[in-house]
Design a protein around this motif. Structure first.
Motif, mmCIF file in Angstrom:
data_model
loop_
_atom_site.group_PDB
_atom_site.id
_atom_site.type_symbol
_atom_site.label_atom_id
_atom_site.label_comp_id
_atom_site.label_asym_id
_atom_site.label_seq_id
_atom_site.Cartn_x
_atom_site.Cartn_y
_atom_site.Cartn_z
ATOM 1 N N SER A 125 6.539 -0.660 3.618
ATOM 2 C CA SER A 125 5.409 -0.832 4.532
ATOM 3 C C SER A 125 4.974 0.543 5.007
ATOM 4 N N PRO A 126 3.688 0.743 5.163
ATOM 5 C CA PRO A 126 3.211 2.053 5.620
ATOM 6 C C PRO A 126 3.631 2.318 7.060
ATOM 7 N N THR A 127 4.019 3.550 7.327
ATOM 8 C CA THR A 127 4.439 3.933 8.676
ATOM 9 C C THR A 127 3.446 4.863 9.347
ATOM 10 N N THR A 128 2.614 5.516 8.570
ATOM 11 C CA THR A 128 1.621 6.423 9.139
ATOM 12 C C THR A 128 0.369 5.641 9.534
ATOM 13 N N GLN A 129 -0.398 6.194 10.460
ATOM 14 C CA GLN A 129 -1.641 5.541 10.876
ATOM 15 C C GLN A 129 -2.647 5.488 9.724
ATOM 16 N N LEU A 130 -2.742 6.594 8.977
ATOM 17 C CA LEU A 130 -3.649 6.613 7.835
ATOM 18 C C LEU A 130 -3.214 5.597 6.778
ATOM 19 N N GLY A 131 -1.907 5.486 6.554
ATOM 20 C CA GLY A 131 -1.405 4.529 5.581
ATOM 21 C C GLY A 131 -1.731 3.097 5.965
ATOM 22 N N LYS A 132 -1.650 2.773 7.242
ATOM 23 C CA LYS A 132 -1.969 1.418 7.688
ATOM 24 C C LYS A 132 -3.458 1.115 7.516
ATOM 25 N N ILE A 133 -4.307 2.101 7.811
ATOM 26 C CA ILE A 133 -5.753 1.902 7.647
ATOM 27 C C ILE A 133 -6.095 1.711 6.175
ATOM 28 N N VAL A 134 -5.523 2.560 5.323
ATOM 29 C CA VAL A 134 -5.764 2.450 3.883
ATOM 30 C C VAL A 134 -5.236 1.123 3.358
ATOM 31 N N CYS A 135 -4.100 0.679 3.863
ATOM 32 C CA CYS A 135 -3.514 -0.584 3.425
ATOM 33 C C CYS A 135 -4.456 -1.749 3.729
ATOM 34 N N MET A 136 -5.038 -1.775 4.910
ATOM 35 C CA MET A 136 -5.962 -2.856 5.262
ATOM 36 C C MET A 136 -7.224 -2.811 4.406
ATOM 37 N N ALA A 137 -7.783 -1.614 4.225
ATOM 38 C CA ALA A 137 -9.001 -1.497 3.422
ATOM 39 C C ALA A 137 -8.730 -1.834 1.955
ATOM 40 N N TYR A 138 -7.642 -1.331 1.438
ATOM 41 C CA TYR A 138 -7.289 -1.568 0.039
ATOM 42 C C TYR A 138 -7.058 -3.063 -0.220
ATOM 43 N N THR A 139 -6.405 -3.735 0.718
ATOM 44 C CA THR A 139 -6.132 -5.160 0.561
ATOM 45 C C THR A 139 -7.394 -5.993 0.711
ATOM 46 N N ALA A 140 -8.250 -5.613 1.664
ATOM 47 C CA ALA A 140 -9.490 -6.363 1.884
ATOM 48 C C ALA A 140 -10.388 -6.337 0.647
ATOM 49 N N VAL A 141 -10.411 -5.214 -0.046
ATOM 50 C CA VAL A 141 -11.201 -5.111 -1.275
ATOM 51 C C VAL A 141 -10.461 -5.739 -2.448
ATOM 52 N N GLY A 142 -9.150 -5.555 -2.498
ATOM 53 C CA GLY A 142 -8.379 -5.943 -3.678
ATOM 54 C C GLY A 142 -8.084 -7.423 -3.803
ATOM 55 N N ILE A 143 -7.917 -8.139 -2.694
ATOM 56 C CA ILE A 143 -7.584 -9.563 -2.788
ATOM 57 C C ILE A 143 -8.703 -10.368 -3.457
ATOM 58 N N PRO A 144 -9.984 -10.209 -3.064
ATOM 59 C CA PRO A 144 -11.042 -10.936 -3.799
ATOM 60 C C PRO A 144 -11.093 -10.565 -5.278
ATOM 61 N N ILE A 145 -10.867 -9.280 -5.591
ATOM 62 C CA ILE A 145 -10.848 -8.873 -6.998
ATOM 63 C C ILE A 145 -9.697 -9.562 -7.727
ATOM 64 N N THR A 146 -8.539 -9.615 -7.077
ATOM 65 C CA THR A 146 -7.382 -10.261 -7.688
ATOM 66 C C THR A 146 -7.644 -11.738 -7.951
ATOM 67 N N LEU A 147 -8.252 -12.429 -6.997
ATOM 68 C CA LEU A 147 -8.569 -13.842 -7.185
ATOM 69 C C LEU A 147 -9.527 -14.040 -8.351
ATOM 70 N N MET A 148 -10.489 -13.143 -8.486
ATOM 71 C CA MET A 148 -11.440 -13.239 -9.592
ATOM 72 C C MET A 148 -10.728 -13.032 -10.929
ATOM 73 N N ILE A 149 -9.861 -12.005 -11.002
ATOM 74 C CA ILE A 149 -9.141 -11.725 -12.245
ATOM 75 C C ILE A 149 -8.222 -12.891 -12.606
ATOM 76 N N LEU A 150 -7.508 -13.411 -11.618
ATOM 77 C CA LEU A 150 -6.620 -14.539 -11.880
ATOM 78 C C LEU A 150 -7.408 -15.763 -12.349
ATOM 79 N N ALA A 151 -8.588 -15.986 -11.753
ATOM 80 C CA ALA A 151 -9.416 -17.124 -12.166
ATOM 81 C C ALA A 151 -9.863 -16.982 -13.617
#
Length: 317
Positions: A125-151
């Motif tokens: 899990s990210p411990t830095t503030q920047l890592g947490k922000i990047v984690c949220m942004a990366y996941t918000a973009v990546g989950i819809p892409i993942t659902l599309m690829i899986l579909a």
């Protein structure tokens, strides 16, 4: 045949191949792009979190050095044992001198996959503030892409399954759809259980010496259903090729989640339609210029629907 005519024929054949397999080729390229996104995420997380982990290791080792200075009668082995017990109890930040870094590229790549598939082991899990922000942004973009690829992959598996089901109906007849659909469902289910759970569990049982075979089966089921409790995480113990192991585990998670999603859709279809018949309307596309109606001008792409059983069997064979 001249060279240019030969080259033109090859290029024409390639064009026809691309047109005939357009959907499959597009899935391949989209999947490659998706794994590029995973690779990019692993690089970013590793770049952000690895320096902070190194600083944390220095702080832990400094605390250990101070303890040994303050209490010289306490052996170093006892302190190491205490660290091991605290780490096993789930206390974060406990690092021994002989342990490898957690934020390696292979581990970050696996972490990216667990984020986007919502498995979320919690082993990193990210411990830095920047890592947490990047984690949220990366996941918000990546989950819809993942659902599309899986579909897309589930749709491809469904098409293959439908071809298999049509073959079963042709060979076994259309009079008893329940038996044919049950045979189709059970045969696919057995194939998936063996290929997705039983055999991979043997691999994990071999690689993870601390796991029993039941633990391995449990890990596969909990991971591929995206529950991801995190009590069992692959590639955390020392291995000669630990990074390759992590990459292969990531590939397994992606393919396994796809297969489980496909199986859920197949089970839903079976429960809803187990007693229904299976109808096929075969068509044949004639590429030559054939008038649809005698007074109409010639048109490409005429579709002919067979009227006899013999012609239907010919087109389906």
């Amino acid at each position: 045949m001249t060279f240019w005519a030969f080259l033109t024929r090859i290029l024409s054949g390639q064009k026809n191949f691309v047109m005939d397999h357009k959907k499959g080729i597009s899935i391949v390229f989209v999947t490659i792009g998706y794994f590029g996104y995973l690779a990019f995420g692993g690089y970013i997380f590793c770049l952000i979190e690895a320096p902070e982990e190194a600083k944390q290791q220095e702080r832990i080792l400094k605390i250990k050095s101070n303890l040994m200075t303050t209490y010289p009668d306490v052996p170093e082995a006892a302190i190491n044992h205490l660290y091991e017990q605290l780490s096993a109890a789930g206390v974060k930040g406990i690092v021994l001198a002989n342990t490898t870094a957690k934020w390696t590229y292979g581990n970050a790549f696996l972490f990216s996959m667990t984020l986007l598939t919502t498995i979320g082991y919690g082993h990193l899990s990210p411990t830095t503030q920047l890592g947490k922000i990047v984690c949220m942004a990366y996941t918000a973009v990546g989950i819809p892409i993942t659902l599309m690829i899986l579909a897309l992959h589930v749709d491809l598996l469904t098409s293959i399954s439908n071809v298999y089901k049509a073959n079963l109906f042709r060979r076994l007849g259309y009079q008893n759809p329940f038996c044919v659909r049950s045979l189709h469902f059970l045969s696919v289910l057995v194939f998936i259980i063996v290929g997705t759970f039983i055999l991979p569990a043997w691999v994990f049982y071999y690689l993870e010496t601390a796991w029993s075979y039941l633990d391995s089966i449990y890990f596969c089921f909990i991971s591929l259903t995206t529950v991801g409790l995190g009590d069992f995480v692959p590639a955390t113990a020392a291995h000669p090729q630990i990074e390759i192991y992590r990459f292969l585990a990531t590939m397994y998670l992606f393919m396994g989640v796809t297969v489980v999603m496909f199986m859920m859709g197949l089970a839903t279809d079976y429960y809803q339609n187990c007693n229904k018949g299976f109808h096929i309307i075969p068509v044949r596309v004639i590429p030559e210029k054939v008038p649809i109606i005698s007074e109409d001008p010639p048109s490409y792409g005429t579709i002919v629907i067979p009227e006899t059983i013999d012609e239907t069997r010919l087109l389906l064979s």
